[in-house]
Structures are given as C-alpha cells and as structure tokens.
Design an enzyme around this catalytic site. Structure first.
Site, PDB file in Angstrom:
ATOM      1  N   LEU A  33       0.814  -1.213   0.000  1.00 31.45           N
ATOM      2  CA  LEU A  33       0.000   0.000   0.000  1.00 31.45           C
ATOM      3  C   LEU A  33       0.850   1.267   0.000  1.00 31.45           C
ATOM      4  O   LEU A  33       1.990   1.286   0.457  1.00 31.45           O
ATOM      5  CB  LEU A  33      -0.919  -0.001   1.222  1.00 31.45           C
ATOM      6  CG  LEU A  33      -1.841  -1.212   1.364  1.00 31.45           C
ATOM      7  CD1 LEU A  33      -2.743  -1.050   2.579  1.00 31.45           C
ATOM      8  CD2 LEU A  33      -2.676  -1.437   0.107  1.00 31.45           C
ATOM      9  N   HIS A  34       0.256   2.337  -0.520  1.00 33.38           N
ATOM     10  CA  HIS A  34       0.863   3.664  -0.572  1.00 33.38           C
ATOM     11  C   HIS A  34      -0.227   4.692  -0.249  1.00 33.38           C
ATOM     12  O   HIS A  34      -1.401   4.314  -0.056  1.00 33.38           O
ATOM     13  CB  HIS A  34       1.503   3.911  -1.940  1.00 33.38           C
ATOM     14  CG  HIS A  34       0.577   3.686  -3.103  1.00 33.38           C
ATOM     15  ND1 HIS A  34      -0.501   4.513  -3.375  1.00 33.38           N
ATOM     16  CD2 HIS A  34       0.579   2.728  -4.063  1.00 33.38           C
ATOM     17  CE1 HIS A  34      -1.119   4.083  -4.455  1.00 33.38           C
ATOM     18  NE2 HIS A  34      -0.500   2.988  -4.893  1.00 33.38           N
ATOM     19  N   HIS A  37      -3.719   4.401  -1.861  1.00 36.74           N
ATOM     20  CA  HIS A  37      -4.650   3.434  -1.279  1.00 36.74           C
ATOM     21  C   HIS A  37      -5.323   4.002  -0.027  1.00 36.74           C
ATOM     22  O   HIS A  37      -6.517   3.797   0.196  1.00 36.74           O
ATOM     23  CB  HIS A  37      -3.900   2.157  -0.880  1.00 36.74           C
ATOM     24  CG  HIS A  37      -3.397   1.348  -2.024  1.00 36.74           C
ATOM     25  ND1 HIS A  37      -2.060   1.223  -2.303  1.00 36.74           N
ATOM     26  CD2 HIS A  37      -4.042   0.612  -2.963  1.00 36.74           C
ATOM     27  CE1 HIS A  37      -1.899   0.439  -3.351  1.00 36.74           C
ATOM     28  NE2 HIS A  37      -3.074   0.058  -3.783  1.00 36.74           N
ATOM     29  N   GLN A  61      -5.055 -12.219 -12.946  1.00 36.27           N
ATOM     30  CA  GLN A  61      -4.894 -11.001 -13.748  1.00 36.27           C
ATOM     31  C   GLN A  61      -3.459 -10.777 -14.210  1.00 36.27           C
ATOM     32  O   GLN A  61      -3.150  -9.750 -14.806  1.00 36.27           O
ATOM     33  CB  GLN A  61      -5.412  -9.779 -12.987  1.00 36.27           C
ATOM     34  CG  GLN A  61      -4.633  -9.385 -11.750  1.00 36.27           C
ATOM     35  CD  GLN A  61      -5.376  -8.340 -10.929  1.00 36.27           C
ATOM     36  OE1 GLN A  61      -6.406  -8.628 -10.305  1.00 36.27           O
ATOM     37  NE2 GLN A  61      -4.882  -7.106 -10.938  1.00 36.27           N
ATOM     38  N   LYS A 151      -6.971   5.942 -11.339  1.00 42.36           N
ATOM     39  CA  LYS A 151      -5.760   5.724 -12.140  1.00 42.36           C
ATOM     40  C   LYS A 151      -5.975   4.567 -13.113  1.00 42.36           C
ATOM     41  O   LYS A 151      -5.553   4.616 -14.261  1.00 42.36           O
ATOM     42  CB  LYS A 151      -4.557   5.443 -11.249  1.00 42.36           C
ATOM     43  CG  LYS A 151      -3.265   5.190 -12.038  1.00 42.36           C
ATOM     44  CD  LYS A 151      -2.060   5.076 -11.124  1.00 42.36           C
ATOM     45  CE  LYS A 151      -2.091   3.817 -10.304  1.00 42.36           C
ATOM     46  NZ  LYS A 151      -1.850   2.591 -11.146  1.00 42.36           N
ATOM     47  N   ASP A 152      -6.626   3.514 -12.643  1.00 38.81           N
ATOM     48  CA  ASP A 152      -7.000   2.387 -13.505  1.00 38.81           C
ATOM     49  C   ASP A 152      -8.391   2.667 -14.067  1.00 38.81           C
ATOM     50  O   ASP A 152      -9.373   2.008 -13.698  1.00 38.81           O
ATOM     51  CB  ASP A 152      -6.983   1.087 -12.717  1.00 38.81           C
ATOM     52  CG  ASP A 152      -5.605   0.751 -12.179  1.00 38.81           C
ATOM     53  OD1 ASP A 152      -4.644   0.803 -12.961  1.00 38.81           O
ATOM     54  OD2 ASP A 152      -5.495   0.453 -10.981  1.00 38.81           O
ATOM     55  N   SER A 187       1.700   4.437  -7.437  1.00 39.98           N
ATOM     56  CA  SER A 187       1.462   3.060  -7.843  1.00 39.98           C
ATOM     57  C   SER A 187       2.393   2.148  -7.063  1.00 39.98           C
ATOM     58  O   SER A 187       3.540   2.510  -6.770  1.00 39.98           O
ATOM     59  CB  SER A 187       1.726   2.897  -9.341  1.00 39.98           C
ATOM     60  OG  SER A 187       1.747   1.533  -9.711  1.00 39.98           O
ATOM     61  N   ARG A 189       3.816  -0.334  -8.257  1.00 36.13           N
ATOM     62  CA  ARG A 189       4.917  -0.696  -9.149  1.00 36.13           C
ATOM     63  C   ARG A 189       5.953   0.419  -9.300  1.00 36.13           C
ATOM     64  O   ARG A 189       6.991   0.195  -9.932  1.00 36.13           O
ATOM     65  CB  ARG A 189       4.364  -1.113 -10.512  1.00 36.13           C
ATOM     66  CG  ARG A 189       3.670  -2.481 -10.500  1.00 36.13           C
ATOM     67  CD  ARG A 189       3.277  -2.920 -11.898  1.00 36.13           C
ATOM     68  NE  ARG A 189       2.855  -4.315 -11.931  1.00 36.13           N
ATOM     69  CZ  ARG A 189       1.593  -4.725 -11.873  1.00 36.13           C
ATOM     70  NH1 ARG A 189       0.626  -3.818 -11.771  1.00 36.13           N
ATOM     71  NH2 ARG A 189       1.286  -6.011 -11.925  1.00 36.13           N
TER      72      ARG A 189
END
Length: 291
Positions: A33-34, A37, A61, A151-152, A187, A189
C-alpha cells in the site's frame, strides 16, 4: 482492526453488521500500500459505518512472463497502515480460499467490448482476471459501496459495467488519482523504478497535460496521440499506447465532436520504463465551440 483470512469468519462478521444496520464499504487492493490506497480508505470511511480492505495478489490477472511472483507482498506493513488509516477489517484470504477449485476450475467473468482494448489488448486475459476476482470479492464482502481509484480508469468502467449487467446491489465510487509532488501517479509498481528512471517517470503525466492543451486548441485526436507517443519515446519510455477516448464508454470520439459525450474526453497512456509498466490518464473537456 480485525484481520480475517477465512470466508466463513468474514460472513459471520458481515451478518452481525447487517443485523446492526451498519453500512459497509469495501476497498479491494493487491497490497504493498501507498498513500493513494489510504485515500480510498478515507473515502470509504466517509461513506460507510464499517470499512473492509482486502489484500489479495490475484494470479488470474497476471499473464505469462508478468510479475506475479515478484509482486511485492508486504502484509504486515499493509496491516499497520490500514489500522492507522481507520480500517475496521482486513480480509487477506489465501489463493485456495478465493479459488477453491484452482485457477483453471474457476468460473470466469468477461465484460465484452471493454476488456479487449487498451490495456486489455496489451495484456490478454488481464481484465478477465480482474472482473472475476472483483465479482468474487463483492459477493464475499457484500458491501453497500466499493471504492476504486481512477488511475486504472479502464478497470473502473469495467467494474461499473459488471455491476450493472449482473445487477449487483453495490455502489461503485471512483476516487481521484493521488500524485507525487512532481506529478507521478502513485502506484505499487513505482518501487520497481531506479533513481534515474524515477527522475524520468513524471514526464508521463507532463506529456498528458501537454496533450490536453493541444486537444483543447483544436488539434486532432490522432495527431495528439502520435505526438505524445513520440515525446514519451524521446524521454526514454517504451510507449504501449496513448489514446484519446470518451470518458463515458471508452469509445473513440467522433472526428467532429458534437455530442456532450464526444467532448468529455480522457487521454489514457501506458508505457514501460525499466521494469515498471506505468499507466496514467487525464480528463480533458473540449469547448462546445470546437464541435
């Protein structure tokens, strides 16, 4: 904050909340998490009496050769962050709990039209896996409201369509993108970026801002897409796509926009930078005089 791993235990807790007349919000995550979130947790807190966050790295996914095995798993840290943010319950099931018949035996959900374009074209099967696990989590937790980050954006529209088509009794709320001070969308990632790549990464958002300016000045969608891809490549990215779409349904806007939907646009982009595949988007409303 309660930590639950089994569906049976979760259902018991959910039943008690229902009997008490409490409204429940769900924030599904894959963990690591960041602050983005945590903004979803705050949104959920404002909309419900009880907040459930799920942490599950969903194998369905991830495609062949993607980062499922390397995806950061930081459950203890995530749990501390959720507790501090005011989450009431962390649901962190095992893969066997979510897919008791295994990955191949799981009934899958498709959302026609939305799943096979943009990120879906680059990552075949990705949104099939997303739709399947989200449907399962919504049925497991049975929330009145669920919060997803914008974002998504493609994912958000897919989930809204899924909920509408399957008549699921849940409100889907999109929460704004949370960015670093230099514009990079937060993100999980982003942790893949090295120092040199992290310095380049904010140019993804900067190029979307420039693209929106060009669109509002009357430059065609096709020209803006091509120019932005070239600019990203020159900055050091490997562009996957840059696409101008209608925000309502991700359809391509008419060449001479005349309807409100054809003027309410969104610029979406995906690009690789080192090990990281970054995605971002930016809304862009055209002046009616350009129609």
């Amino acid at each position: 904050m309660e930590h639950i791993e089994r569906l049976k235990t979760l259902r018991g807790r959910r039943s008690a909340w229902r009997q008490a007349g409490l409204r429940v919000a769900l924030v599904p995550t894959m963990g690591h998490l960041h602050p983005g979130h945590l903004s979803l947790i705050r949104e959920a807190r404002a909309r419900a009496d009880r907040v459930v966050a799920s942490v599950f790295v969903n194998p369905l996914q991830f495609g062949a050769g993607e980062d499922f095995s390397q995806y950061p798993r930081t459950l203890e840290r995530d749990s501390d962050m959720l507790r501090d943010a005011g989450c009431d319950l962390l649901f962190a099931p095992s893969e066997a709990e979510v897919y008791p018949r295994g990955r191949e035996g799981q009934t899958a959900i498709e959302v026609p039209g939305l799943c096979d374009q943009l990120c879906g074209a680059s990552r075949p099967g990705h949104f099939r896996g997303v739709a399947t696990v989200v449907a399962k989590l919504l049925n497991m937790v049975q929330p009145e409201v669920a919060i997803f980050g914008e974002k998504d954006f493609q994912q958000l529209l897919i989930i809204r369509r899924l909920v509408a088509d399957l008549n699921l009794p849940v409100e889907i709320v999109g929460a704004p993108i949370v960015r670093e001070r230099d514009g990079l969308a937060m993100s999980s990632r982003n942790s893949y970026l090295n120092a040199a790549e992290r310095a380049i990464a904010p140019r993804l958002h900067a190029n979307l801002v420039a693209a929106a300016t060009r669109l509002r000045a009357g430059v065609s969608c096709e020209a803006v897409e091509h120019e932005t891809e070239q600019a990203l490549a020159a900055a050091g990215f490997e562009p996957d796509y840059v696409s101008v779409r209608r925000r309502s349904d991700l359809a391509k806007p008419a060449p001479a926009p005349g309807t409100p939907d054809d003027r309410a646009l969104i610029i979406l982009a995906a690009a690789r930078l080192g090990r990281a595949r970054l995605i971002d988007n930016l809304a862009c409303d055209l002046d009616a005089s350009l129609a």
